[in-house]
Design an enzyme around this catalytic site. Structure first.
Site, PDB file in Angstrom:
ATOM      1  N   LYS A  14       0.818  -1.217   0.000  1.00  0.00           N
ATOM      2  CA  LYS A  14       0.000   0.000   0.000  1.00  0.00           C
ATOM      3  C   LYS A  14       0.853   1.269   0.000  1.00  0.00           C
ATOM      4  O   LYS A  14       0.492   2.242  -0.657  1.00  0.00           O
ATOM      5  CB  LYS A  14      -1.029   0.000   1.134  1.00  0.00           C
ATOM      6  CG  LYS A  14      -0.472  -0.162   2.510  1.00  0.00           C
ATOM      7  CD  LYS A  14      -1.607  -0.343   3.499  1.00  0.00           C
ATOM      8  CE  LYS A  14      -1.148  -0.766   4.868  1.00  0.00           C
ATOM      9  NZ  LYS A  14       0.194  -0.408   5.331  1.00  0.00           N
ATOM     10  N   ARG A  90      -5.616   2.022  12.135  1.00  0.00           N
ATOM     11  CA  ARG A  90      -5.062   0.682  12.252  1.00  0.00           C
ATOM     12  C   ARG A  90      -5.969  -0.206  13.104  1.00  0.00           C
ATOM     13  O   ARG A  90      -5.702  -1.383  13.281  1.00  0.00           O
ATOM     14  CB  ARG A  90      -3.724   0.848  12.930  1.00  0.00           C
ATOM     15  CG  ARG A  90      -2.610  -0.130  12.719  1.00  0.00           C
ATOM     16  CD  ARG A  90      -2.070  -0.227  11.346  1.00  0.00           C
ATOM     17  NE  ARG A  90      -0.726  -0.743  11.355  1.00  0.00           N
ATOM     18  CZ  ARG A  90       0.300  -0.167  10.732  1.00  0.00           C
ATOM     19  NH1 ARG A  90       0.135   0.905  10.034  1.00  0.00           N
ATOM     20  NH2 ARG A  90       1.487  -0.725  10.785  1.00  0.00           N
ATOM     21  N   ARG A 125      12.561  -6.374   1.233  1.00  0.00           N
ATOM     22  CA  ARG A 125      12.241  -4.956   1.246  1.00  0.00           C
ATOM     23  C   ARG A 125      13.438  -4.092   1.649  1.00  0.00           C
ATOM     24  O   ARG A 125      14.160  -4.437   2.581  1.00  0.00           O
ATOM     25  CB  ARG A 125      11.084  -4.746   2.235  1.00  0.00           C
ATOM     26  CG  ARG A 125      10.534  -3.357   2.274  1.00  0.00           C
ATOM     27  CD  ARG A 125       9.062  -3.402   2.501  1.00  0.00           C
ATOM     28  NE  ARG A 125       8.740  -3.419   3.930  1.00  0.00           N
ATOM     29  CZ  ARG A 125       7.521  -3.203   4.388  1.00  0.00           C
ATOM     30  NH1 ARG A 125       6.513  -2.966   3.558  1.00  0.00           N
ATOM     31  NH2 ARG A 125       7.289  -3.240   5.674  1.00  0.00           N
ATOM     32  N   ARG A 158      14.479  -2.024   7.270  1.00  0.00           N
ATOM     33  CA  ARG A 158      13.831  -1.508   8.475  1.00  0.00           C
ATOM     34  C   ARG A 158      14.011  -2.477   9.635  1.00  0.00           C
ATOM     35  O   ARG A 158      13.920  -3.682   9.454  1.00  0.00           O
ATOM     36  CB  ARG A 158      12.333  -1.325   8.207  1.00  0.00           C
ATOM     37  CG  ARG A 158      11.992   0.062   7.748  1.00  0.00           C
ATOM     38  CD  ARG A 158      10.576   0.141   7.262  1.00  0.00           C
ATOM     39  NE  ARG A 158       9.605  -0.354   8.243  1.00  0.00           N
ATOM     40  CZ  ARG A 158       8.306  -0.371   8.039  1.00  0.00           C
ATOM     41  NH1 ARG A 158       7.809   0.076   6.899  1.00  0.00           N
ATOM     42  NH2 ARG A 158       7.495  -0.821   8.961  1.00  0.00           N
ATOM     43  N   ARG A 169       3.737  -8.688  13.461  1.00  0.00           N
ATOM     44  CA  ARG A 169       2.975  -7.609  12.820  1.00  0.00           C
ATOM     45  C   ARG A 169       1.788  -8.166  12.040  1.00  0.00           C
ATOM     46  O   ARG A 169       0.733  -7.531  11.970  1.00  0.00           O
ATOM     47  CB  ARG A 169       3.898  -6.785  11.909  1.00  0.00           C
ATOM     48  CG  ARG A 169       4.861  -5.918  12.727  1.00  0.00           C
ATOM     49  CD  ARG A 169       6.011  -5.406  11.901  1.00  0.00           C
ATOM     50  NE  ARG A 169       5.589  -4.493  10.863  1.00  0.00           N
ATOM     51  CZ  ARG A 169       6.267  -4.279   9.733  1.00  0.00           C
ATOM     52  NH1 ARG A 169       7.383  -4.924   9.498  1.00  0.00           N
ATOM     53  NH2 ARG A 169       5.816  -3.435   8.853  1.00  0.00           N
TER      54      ARG A 169
HETATM   55  P1  AMP Z   1       4.124   0.785   9.006  1.00  0.00           P
HETATM   56  O1  AMP Z   1       5.226   1.567   8.389  1.00  0.00           O
HETATM   57  O2  AMP Z   1       2.762   1.293   8.633  1.00  0.00           O
HETATM   58  O3  AMP Z   1       4.271  -0.691   8.810  1.00  0.00           O
HETATM   59  O4  AMP Z   1       4.227   1.042  10.589  1.00  0.00           O
HETATM   60  C1  AMP Z   1       5.363   0.653  11.321  1.00  0.00           C
HETATM   61  C2  AMP Z   1       5.030   0.571  12.796  1.00  0.00           C
HETATM   62  O5  AMP Z   1       4.599   1.860  13.262  1.00  0.00           O
HETATM   63  C3  AMP Z   1       3.892  -0.371  13.142  1.00  0.00           C
HETATM   64  O6  AMP Z   1       4.321  -1.705  13.285  1.00  0.00           O
HETATM   65  C4  AMP Z   1       3.425   0.229  14.472  1.00  0.00           C
HETATM   66  O7  AMP Z   1       4.306  -0.074  15.529  1.00  0.00           O
HETATM   67  C5  AMP Z   1       3.543   1.708  14.205  1.00  0.00           C
HETATM   68  N1  AMP Z   1       2.312   2.273  13.610  1.00  0.00           N
HETATM   69  C6  AMP Z   1       2.144   2.806  12.362  1.00  0.00           C
HETATM   70  N2  AMP Z   1       0.894   3.269  12.189  1.00  0.00           N
HETATM   71  C7  AMP Z   1       0.252   3.029  13.350  1.00  0.00           C
HETATM   72  C8  AMP Z   1      -1.081   3.264  13.814  1.00  0.00           C
HETATM   73  N3  AMP Z   1      -2.016   3.828  13.022  1.00  0.00           N
HETATM   74  N4  AMP Z   1      -1.383   2.885  15.077  1.00  0.00           N
HETATM   75  C9  AMP Z   1      -0.477   2.321  15.895  1.00  0.00           C
HETATM   76  N5  AMP Z   1       0.781   2.050  15.518  1.00  0.00           N
HETATM   77  C10 AMP Z   1       1.153   2.403  14.272  1.00  0.00           C
END
Ligand code: AMP
Length: 210
Positions: A14, A90, A125, A158, A169
Site C-alpha cells: 500500500k 489501524r 524490502r 527496516r 505484525r
Molecule cells: P508501518 O510503516 O505502517 O508498517 O508502521 C510501522 C510501525 O509503526 C507499526 O508496526 C506500528 O508499531 C507503528 N504504527 C504505524 N501506524 C500506526 C497506527 N495507526 N497505530 C499504531 N501504531 C502504528
C-alpha cells in the site's frame, strides 16, 4: 480536501501504491503514519521516544499518540487535495477518532495479498531512510544496488522487517486492523484490489477504484 484510506497488511504494497500515485498527481498527498512515527523516533521527539519500543516489537503504538500526528497533518492540509492515508486507522478505535474529526473519507481500498506472499516480500524490502522511497531486491530493485534512485542515500532494512517481528505484525494486522474491513464495508466505503499484480498494475487498479 478528502481522504482515501489504504487498508492492507504490512508488506501488502500500500505504501508503494500511494507513493507512486502521489508522484504522478500533485493533488494526491501520501501520508504514512509509519513514516511520521519513524521521523519522530529519528528526531527523538517525546512522541518518538514513547513510540520506539512498541515499533521495534511490531506492536501498535498508543492510539492517542498516532491520532494526534494525523490530526496535525489534517489541520495543515488545505485546498483541493486528496490525502492517501497509509497505515492509519489501524484499528476500530482509530477509525472512530478519524470519524470524529469530521474529515471526509471518500473511499477505503483494501490491498489484498496472501500472507505467504507477504513474508517473501518483506524479506526483500529495502527503504530509503532519507526520502522514504521503497524498493524490493527482486520486484522493484534500485538502478544501483543499495542506493536510492531518487536521492542517492544508502538503502536500509527496516528494524521491524526481520522475520520474527514480521510474524508479530501480521498477527496484529489480523487481530486489530482486519476488523476495519467490515467496519467500512458497513458504511458502503470499501473497495478491494488484488495487490499481487506487480507495482504498476497494482497502482492502476487502485486508482480505478479509489
Ligand atoms: P508501518 O510503516 O505502517 O508498517 O508502521 C510501522 C510501525 O509503526 C507499526 O508496526 C506500528 O508499531 C507503528 N504504527 C504505524 N501506524 C500506526 C497506527 N495507526 N497505530 C499504531 N501504531 C502504528
Amino acid at each position: 480536501m478528502d481522504i482515501v484510506i489504504l487498508l492492507g497488511a504490512p508488506g501488502s504494497g500500500k505504501g508503494t501504491i500511494a507513493a507512486r500515485l502521489a508522484s504522478e498527481d500533485s493533488r494526491l498527498r501520501h501520508v504514512s503514519s509509519g513514516d511520521l512515527l519513524r521521523g519522530a523516533v529519528a528526531k527523538g521527539t517525546p512522541a518518538g521516544v514513547e513510540a520506539k519500543g512498541y515499533m521495534e516489537k511490531g506492536a501498535l503504538v498508543p492510539d492517542a499518540l498516532v491520532a494526534q500526528m494525523i490530526k496535525d497533518v489534517l489541520a495543515e492540509t488545505e485546498g483541493d487535495v486528496t490525502m492517501l492515508l497509509d497505515g492509519f486507522p489501524r484499528n476500530v478505535a482509530q477509525a472512530e477518532i478519524l470519524e470524529r474529526t469530521g474529515a471526509p473519507v471518500r473511499s477505503v481500498v483494501l490491498v489484498d495479498v496472501p500472507d505467504e506472499v507477504i513474508a517473501e516480500r518483506i524479506a526483500g524490502r529495502r527503504t530509503c531512510p532519507q526520502c522514504k522511497a521503497g524498493y524490493h531486491v527482486k520486484a522493484l530493485p534500485p538502478k544501483v544496488e543499495g542506493v536510492c534512485d531518487k536521492c542517492g542515500a544508502a538503502l536500509v532494512v527496516r528494524k521491524d522487517d526481520n522475520p520474527e517481528t514480521v510474524k508479530d505484525r501480521l498477527v496484529v494486522y489480523h487481530r486489530e486492523t482486519e476488523p476495519l474491513v467490515a467496519f467500512y464495508e458497513a458504511k458502503g466505503l470499501l473497495r478491494r484490489i488484488d495487490g499481487d499484480q506487480g507495482p504498476e498494475r497494482n497502482a492502476a487498479a487502485f486508482k480505478s477504484v479509489m
